[in-house]
Design a protein around this motif. Structure first.
Motif, mmCIF file in Angstrom:
data_model
loop_
_atom_site.group_PDB
_atom_site.id
_atom_site.type_symbol
_atom_site.label_atom_id
_atom_site.label_comp_id
_atom_site.label_asym_id
_atom_site.label_seq_id
_atom_site.Cartn_x
_atom_site.Cartn_y
_atom_site.Cartn_z
ATOM 1 N N PHE A 37 0.874 -1.174 0.000
ATOM 2 C CA PHE A 37 0.000 0.000 0.000
ATOM 3 C C PHE A 37 0.903 1.213 0.000
ATOM 4 C CE2 PHE A 37 -2.525 -3.285 1.964
ATOM 5 C CZ PHE A 37 -3.811 -3.061 1.489
ATOM 6 N N THR A 38 0.554 2.227 -0.776
ATOM 7 C CA THR A 38 1.302 3.473 -0.731
ATOM 8 C C THR A 38 0.350 4.633 -0.965
ATOM 9 O OG1 THR A 38 3.216 4.693 -1.560
ATOM 10 C CG2 THR A 38 2.034 3.357 -3.166
ATOM 11 N N GLY A 39 0.572 5.711 -0.242
ATOM 12 C CA GLY A 39 -0.287 6.885 -0.370
ATOM 13 C C GLY A 39 -1.426 6.917 0.627
ATOM 14 N N PHE A 40 -1.694 5.793 1.278
ATOM 15 C CA PHE A 40 -2.699 5.734 2.349
ATOM 16 C C PHE A 40 -2.359 4.544 3.237
ATOM 17 C CE2 PHE A 40 -4.382 2.792 -0.684
ATOM 18 C CZ PHE A 40 -5.128 1.869 0.024
ATOM 19 N N VAL A 41 -2.933 4.513 4.433
ATOM 20 C CA VAL A 41 -2.591 3.477 5.406
ATOM 21 C C VAL A 41 -3.591 2.321 5.334
ATOM 22 C CG1 VAL A 41 -2.259 3.003 7.871
ATOM 23 C CG2 VAL A 41 -1.561 5.207 6.910
ATOM 24 N N ALA A 42 -3.057 1.114 5.281
ATOM 25 C CA ALA A 42 -3.897 -0.090 5.265
ATOM 26 C C ALA A 42 -4.517 -0.300 6.642
ATOM 27 C CB ALA A 42 -3.059 -1.295 4.881
ATOM 28 N N THR A 43 -5.753 -0.757 6.655
ATOM 29 C CA THR A 43 -6.459 -1.029 7.915
ATOM 30 C C THR A 43 -6.318 -2.506 8.284
ATOM 31 O OG1 THR A 43 -8.514 -1.642 6.819
ATOM 32 C CG2 THR A 43 -8.205 0.716 7.306
ATOM 33 N N ARG A 44 -6.772 -2.851 9.465
ATOM 34 C CA ARG A 44 -6.779 -4.257 9.889
ATOM 35 C C ARG A 44 -7.649 -5.079 8.939
ATOM 36 N NH1 ARG A 44 -8.645 -4.800 15.703
ATOM 37 N NH2 ARG A 44 -7.172 -3.114 15.767
ATOM 38 N N GLN A 45 -8.750 -4.486 8.475
ATOM 39 C CA GLN A 45 -9.640 -5.164 7.527
ATOM 40 C C GLN A 45 -8.894 -5.481 6.217
ATOM 41 O OE1 GLN A 45 -13.086 -2.856 6.406
ATOM 42 N NE2 GLN A 45 -14.172 -4.655 5.614
ATOM 43 N N HIS A 46 -8.079 -4.539 5.747
ATOM 44 C CA HIS A 46 -7.285 -4.776 4.539
ATOM 45 C C HIS A 46 -6.329 -5.940 4.767
ATOM 46 C CE1 HIS A 46 -7.903 -0.227 3.696
ATOM 47 N NE2 HIS A 46 -8.867 -0.926 3.143
ATOM 48 N N MET A 47 -5.720 -5.993 5.955
ATOM 49 C CA MET A 47 -4.780 -7.078 6.283
ATOM 50 C C MET A 47 -5.497 -8.428 6.260
ATOM 51 S SD MET A 47 -1.973 -5.559 6.533
ATOM 52 C CE MET A 47 -1.127 -4.089 7.036
#
Length: 144
Positions: A37-47
């Motif tokens: 991910f770049t430009g924004f932060v990944a969430t726990r849901q994304h993980m």
């Protein structure tokens, strides 16, 4: 700056190639999907979505060159030209929207990236004076 040096090193590596290496298609089939991910932060849901599709997360810029899929916008965040993106763009044509991960997770498999490529972001392309489509195509040619 540092980004330009990293990019030129990666481009020269890519153009030299490795003799006796398997074809790109064969590598793509056997290779683990590595998402950055770049430009924004990944969430726990994304993980959790990454885990669902059996992929791995790449977080550090030092590992950016190993990413196979680069998620650059979540739809709310504007596309930004980050150092991570500059490294990744040299190694992978999969510069994509978060929607790819969401749909892949729903189907519990890695989907083709073509419908999710970040092409046609006129505002970003004008701001950074580039064409994402041309950049992706040029990268594919250099890596062949």
């Amino acid at each position: 700056g540092d980004v330009e040096v990293a990019v030129s090193m990666l481009l020269s590596e890519a153009s030299e190639g490795v003799s006796g290496s398997p074809t790109r298609k064969a590598v793509e089939r056997s290779e683990t999907v590595r998402i950055m991910f770049t430009g924004f932060v990944a969430t726990r849901q994304h993980m959790q979505m990454i885990e669902t599709i059996g992929a791995e997360i790449v977080e550090s810029i030092e590992e950016a060159h190993t990413a196979t899929h680069i998620i650059v916008t979540d739809g709310a965040t504007k596309f930004r030209r980050t150092p991570k993106l500059m490294v990744c763009i040299c190694k992978s044509p999969n510069i994509i929207k978060l929607e790819w991960l969401e749909q892949s997770s729903k189907e519990q498999r890695v989907l083709d990236t073509a419908p999710y490529l970040l092409v046609g972001d006129k505002e970003a392309e004008k701001h950074y004076s580039f064409s994402m489509k041309e950049t992706i195509q040029n990268g594919i040619q250099v890596r062949e």
